[in-house]
Design an enzyme around this catalytic site. Sequence first.
Site, PDB file in Angstrom:
ATOM      1  N   ASP A 188       0.867  -1.187   0.000  1.00 16.26           N
ATOM      2  CA  ASP A 188       0.000   0.000   0.000  1.00 16.26           C
ATOM      3  C   ASP A 188       0.900   1.233   0.000  1.00 16.26           C
ATOM      4  OD1 ASP A 188      -2.269   1.601   0.233  1.00 16.26           O
ATOM      5  OD2 ASP A 188      -2.382   1.387   2.422  1.00 16.26           O
ATOM      6  N   GLU A 215       2.761   4.824  -4.057  1.00 20.18           N
ATOM      7  CA  GLU A 215       2.803   5.795  -5.179  1.00 20.18           C
ATOM      8  C   GLU A 215       4.134   6.533  -5.227  1.00 20.18           C
ATOM      9  OE1 GLU A 215       0.330   5.561  -2.875  1.00 20.18           O
ATOM     10  OE2 GLU A 215      -0.929   4.350  -4.172  1.00 20.18           O
ATOM     11  N   ASP A 251      -9.090   3.365  -2.497  1.00 21.45           N
ATOM     12  CA  ASP A 251     -10.077   3.785  -1.503  1.00 21.45           C
ATOM     13  C   ASP A 251     -11.396   4.231  -2.113  1.00 21.45           C
ATOM     14  OD1 ASP A 251      -8.170   3.142   0.331  1.00 21.45           O
ATOM     15  OD2 ASP A 251      -7.515   5.210   0.663  1.00 21.45           O
TER      16      ASP A 251
END
Length: 791
Positions: free
Chosen positions: A406, A409, A483
């Site tokens: 997670d 990025e 999300d």
Amino acid sequence: METSLSIHPELYKQQVVSEFTDIGSVVAIVEEAGDVLLECENGWVRLALYTERIVRITMDPSGPPVAAGESLFVQQAKQPLALAARRSGDELLVEGGQLRLRATCSPLRIAVEEAATGETIVREGAHGMMFNAAGEVIGFKAMEPEDRYHGFGEKAGHLNKRGEKLTMWNTDVYAPHNQETDPLYVSIPYFMTKRGGRAHGIYVLNTFRMEFRMNGDTEYALYAEGGLLDYFVLAGPTPKDVVLQYAGLTGKAPLPPKWALGYHQSRYSYETEQEVRELVASFREKGIPLDAIYLDIHYMQGYRVFTFDGERFRKPAQLVRDLKEAGVRIVPIVDPGVKADPEYRVFQEGLARQAFCRYADGTMFYGEVWPGKSAFPDFTDEAVRQWWRDLHAFYAELGIEGIWNDMNEPAIFNESKTMDVEVMHNNDGRRTTHRELHNTYGLQMSRSTYEGMKLHLDGRRPFVLTRSGFAGIQRYAAVWTGDNRSFWEHLEMSVPMCLNLGLSGVPLCGADVGGFAHDSNGQLLVRWTQLGAMMPYFRNHSEMKSIRQEPWVFGAEAEALVKRYIRMRYVWLPLMYGLFAEANRTGMPVIRPLLLEFPDDPQAGLVQDQFLLGPNVLVAPVVRPDTFVRAVYLPAGRWVNYWTDEVLEGGRHVLVDAPLDTLPLFIRQGSVIVQGSERLNTAEPAGPLTVHVYAGVDGAMTYTLYDDDGATFAYESGSVYEQRLDIVCDGARVELATHIVQLGCLPSWTSVRVVLHHAGEQPEVTVDGKPAALERLNEGGAPALWAFALA
Ligand code: MIG
């Protein structure tokens, strides 16, 4: 919340094409090792024939572009094919393979066409290739009126991106995910243009921030903030051909372990060992299948990756072992941020190895994430990836086989939401800025995670789930769409999102079932579970602030329906697994927009609220509240209602009943599907297999049963079971011929039974030439259902 101030006139600067320089007219043509180099007034263009149907076009204002070979983003070697150039007056013809480039020289405007027919595939219009002093580049292409654009990786909104501007810049977006929310976590600079029944693709090799400006009228533009304008034209000619060509370039997904395809339960967070054990016990008691539980950030000691909190999880190895005995895997989250704590082993090691990202002057880059001040491994460097691979021995030794990446990025709690763009990356020796490599950070992290787990799992297949990625991410990880919220709109949007991801090379993807943020409810969870059961990746996940959304929290009716569809997932697993084997070999996605299977059907090309699981199973989920009937488009042919066996004529819309307990499903008549047995997880014996033959149309059909051990890489060296079933229907006669294609291992199912649908009242069935002993399954019922065993 933004106010009207955000559209203040002084905040907006339109990018003006006139501030860009055209590459200019062709002044010289050089043939070089099969490629054609065009020296232009303001720079150079290289044309290279990559395969018979793929051409690569590269513009470099500063000099002749080097003949680029394979890389992390181009897995396929260039074939030794040559282009030949011929100029007459202003016209330039460059031919090779099955393609021809037809260009005007002043100014240089290139069209790619079919060599055989002269049909234009893609062409530059008023504008061609341009650059400016800031290093930005743009390439323009003509938009034809009927063009529709698909792919682009993970994008909110609709299946067709015509009229949209798509940005490539991996971004953590907690909220909102609206149609215009762009970019999200994954960037894949590739798309397919569908024009009538034909299609071609464009894959841009550029890792800088990019924009695909599909919002023009007569032209669209490929814009990049830096680097070269360097792209492949994949000439199709069908949508499937384009998908295969793209997968050829960027690689295919390994087969996931079977457990990764079961039902997964997650929550931000299951905080203690006790809670996890109780959860697994509840699934057991209630007879709800379960293959994996996720541990979100609370499992760690102060959010330090590669640790377990000693209070909350006293004996992680024991927990993992006990759960595995019950057939349930644990998948912990691993973020890239390493807590800057001088007493923390991973931070110390990273410092000592100079493994963290730094500025050009050597000072460390730190960012705020969950653990507070954190350092970020430079995954663009092989030595760092090696270190990260080794670190995963920690999880593997605990018995863990899946990792959830997670925040890669990378997401950072600051104004830009990510790493400073001037931070330097080692980039395996070609040092460059984060500005150039930002979009590849997540891919590199998941790459070293996958490779590390593979290294430490003793031949077992790892499962990696990632939030961020770039072209080629399918080789390492599954992608979930981040999300989302417990909104019907997000349920609806997950279909075109995952279809476009599939077209972009990523077969294993899905959205958080039930919705991550916001409060879910029973009806929404039922509908979302119905859809999730047919999606490649099937995980229910929700956030801390939302009410819980395990299958049983919304009362008995919802629980029964959620349970029914989770159980149904396991029935579809053998078919799905066969599709993953196909994806592994060819790159064909597991779930497919109708346009892929019915490219010549204009209506099928428009459909985005239905999809196909493989070639023959049509799924039409209900994505609106209190909706118990829905319109379904059935492509040409005849379709059988999966639940009632009713035959429906296709080539039209039908209205079907969809009470809350029903996910509308249709099987193409004249095709075969396989089904397994209900199980509590994939570790349980597979049980009998049922082959459903949807007869009733004369002609031939074929299906290949596929299986392997579901757990190791033995399939790569031929340890697979493949049995082809060829079926010919002719009136009352049904002839089935079996043919073992590969017997590298035995299948997991214990027996195979064939169920014949729509074969009439008195079918004559033979199996390999001998009459089959038929059993009528529905005495007196119509239409008749017949069954027989397959030896
Ligand atoms: O939003 O680790 O998308 O699935 O539960 C904060 C906590 C960071 C974002 C992920 C989400 C996960 C959450 N993470």
